[in-house]
Write an enzyme that holds these catalytic residues in place. Structure first.
Site, short mmCIF file in Angstrom:
data_model
loop_
_atom_site.label_atom_id
_atom_site.label_comp_id
_atom_site.label_asym_id
_atom_site.label_seq_id
_atom_site.Cartn_x
_atom_site.Cartn_y
_atom_site.Cartn_z
N HIS A 127 0.82 -1.22 0.00
CA HIS A 127 0.00 0.00 0.00
C HIS A 127 0.85 1.26 0.00
O HIS A 127 0.37 2.34 0.32
CB HIS A 127 -0.97 -0.02 1.19
CG HIS A 127 -2.05 -1.05 1.05
ND1 HIS A 127 -2.90 -1.41 2.08
CD2 HIS A 127 -2.43 -1.81 -0.01
CE1 HIS A 127 -3.74 -2.34 1.66
NE2 HIS A 127 -3.47 -2.61 0.40
N SER A 196 -7.17 -7.47 9.53
CA SER A 196 -8.54 -7.98 9.53
C SER A 196 -8.85 -8.65 8.19
O SER A 196 -9.94 -9.19 8.00
CB SER A 196 -9.52 -6.83 9.76
OG SER A 196 -9.41 -5.88 8.72
P1 NAD Z 1 -7.40 -3.24 10.19
O1 NAD Z 1 -7.44 -2.07 11.08
O2 NAD Z 1 -8.58 -3.53 9.34
O3 NAD Z 1 -7.11 -4.58 11.04
C1 NAD Z 1 -6.10 -4.66 12.00
C2 NAD Z 1 -6.26 -5.97 12.76
O4 NAD Z 1 -5.20 -6.07 13.68
C3 NAD Z 1 -7.56 -6.07 13.55
O5 NAD Z 1 -8.14 -7.34 13.35
C4 NAD Z 1 -7.11 -5.89 15.00
O6 NAD Z 1 -7.92 -6.61 15.89
C5 NAD Z 1 -5.72 -6.45 14.94
N1 NAD Z 1 -4.78 -5.92 15.95
C6 NAD Z 1 -4.74 -4.68 16.50
N2 NAD Z 1 -3.71 -4.57 17.36
C7 NAD Z 1 -3.08 -5.78 17.36
C8 NAD Z 1 -1.95 -6.30 18.04
N3 NAD Z 1 -1.26 -5.56 18.91
N4 NAD Z 1 -1.57 -7.56 17.80
C9 NAD Z 1 -2.28 -8.35 16.93
N5 NAD Z 1 -3.36 -7.92 16.27
C10 NAD Z 1 -3.75 -6.64 16.46
O7 NAD Z 1 -6.08 -3.03 9.30
P2 NAD Z 1 -5.56 -3.79 7.99
O8 NAD Z 1 -6.14 -5.15 7.95
O9 NAD Z 1 -4.10 -3.61 7.96
O10 NAD Z 1 -6.16 -3.03 6.74
C11 NAD Z 1 -6.66 -1.75 6.70
C12 NAD Z 1 -5.88 -0.70 5.90
O11 NAD Z 1 -5.31 0.15 6.87
C13 NAD Z 1 -4.72 -1.07 5.06
O12 NAD Z 1 -5.01 -0.60 3.80
C14 NAD Z 1 -3.51 -0.30 5.62
O13 NAD Z 1 -2.75 0.24 4.58
C15 NAD Z 1 -4.13 0.77 6.41
N6 NAD Z 1 -3.47 1.23 7.65
C16 NAD Z 1 -2.12 1.20 7.84
C17 NAD Z 1 -1.57 1.60 9.06
C18 NAD Z 1 -0.07 1.56 9.24
O14 NAD Z 1 0.70 1.80 8.31
N7 NAD Z 1 0.39 1.22 10.44
C19 NAD Z 1 -2.40 2.04 10.10
C20 NAD Z 1 -3.78 2.07 9.88
C21 NAD Z 1 -4.30 1.63 8.67
#
Ligand code: NAD
Ligand code: ZN
Length: 250
Positions: A127, A196
């Site tokens: 991404h 997720s």
């Molecule tokens: P999502 O928010 O849909 O899912 C994240 C998952 O991780 C959830 O199921 C949650 O329960 C779990 N989770 C949260 N904290 C955790 C931990 N400490 N240990 C284990 N599991 C944990 O995010 P996604 O599936 O990555 O997809 C959503 C979109 O969000 C993507 O397109 C991504 O590019 C973008 N995004 C990126 C960032 C980043 O760069 N860090 C942050 C937010 C969103």
């Protein structure tokens, strides 16, 4: 196979360590849950988000073109927030695993750049990376400070500067995507961490892979019962314990 929920987390980690040692080629696939313990909120934790706006409504091509102020505010906020953010121990464990030849690559949906910052080298940023800015019109690279100051493109004067992330409605970077797919054909173990699996097309990757699949996430979902092993817990804790287990027996 071992997705029995009554099996203790520790035992599942021991099982995974043993499987990893036997595997020849391992890919990790991470999502926002990999970064939450570095204090970057995931998209599902809406309460912690900016102005209570759903990021999925701002991270779009429509917002970029029709509501640039909102788009710019949102990404400036996210970029500035990242200035103080560092990888956590789990990111470092993955970098160490690569150095030790235990894993081969990391495909990530995260745009934070934290895997690279922790020292991982074979990283497929599916991404994009929020720390790199370019012009949406002429595509030239731009200075991040120019973006934060809401400057315009130094080449073509366009006001549409943007981080190089994949917005909803855009396709994935072709080269990175095909590298990921060709690696998926070579691996014998896929470990999915903190996602997720709601965002297409990355959520298709585990189903496209026929070998052993592991799902590590802090909450359970019935949607993922096609994984061979599921470990429920925090990414950082699990990776630290996995590292201890692998070091013990090597
Ligand atoms: P999502 O928010 O849909 O899912 C994240 C998952 O991780 C959830 O199921 C949650 O329960 C779990 N989770 C949260 N904290 C955790 C931990 N400490 N240990 C284990 N599991 C944990 O995010 P996604 O599936 O990555 O997809 C959503 C979109 O969000 C993507 O397109 C991504 O590019 C973008 N995004 C990126 C960032 C980043 O760069 N860090 C942050 C937010 C969103
Ligand atoms: Zn330009």
């Amino acid at each position: 196979m071992t997705s029995n929920n009554n099996v203790k987390m520790e035992d599942k980690i021991i099982t995974l360590a043993a499987i990893m040692k036997k595997s020849k080629n391992i890919m990790i696939l991470t999502g926002a849950g990999m970064d939450t313990e570095s204090n970057i909120p995931d998209f599902r934790s809406r309460s912690g988000w900016w102005r209570n706006i759903d990021p999925r409504e701002v991270a779009t091509r429509e917002a970029l073109k029709n509501n640039y102020s909102l788009f710019h505010d949102f990404y400036s906020y996210r970029i500035k927030k990242l200035f103080d953010v560092n990888p956590h121990k789990g990111h470092y464990v993955l970098a160490k695993f690569e150095e030790q030849g235990i894993i081969n690559s990391i495909a990530t949906q995260n745009v934070s750049g934290l895997h690279r910052k922790a020292g991982s080298k074979e990283v497929y940023e599916l991404h994009g990376n929020i720390n790199i800015v370019n012009c949406d019109d002429c595509k030239s690279d731009e200075d991040i400070t120019n973006f934060l100051n809401r400057g315009s493109c130094e080449k073509c004067n366009s006001e549409f500067l943007r981080p190089r992330v994949i917005l909803f409605g855009e396709s994935l970077p072709e080269e990175v995507w095909s590298k990921t797919l060709s690696n998926l054909n070579k691996i014998d173990l896929l470990i999915v961490i903190g996602t997720s699996l709601a965002v297409y097309p990355v959520n298709e990757l585990p189903r496209m892979f026929n070998g052993f699949k592991v799902y590590i996430n802090n909450e359970e979902s019935l949607n993922y019962n096609y994984f061979d092993l599921t470990i429920i817990g925090k990414a950082k804790d699990i990776l630290i314990k996995l590292d201890e287990e692998i070091s013990k027996s090597s």
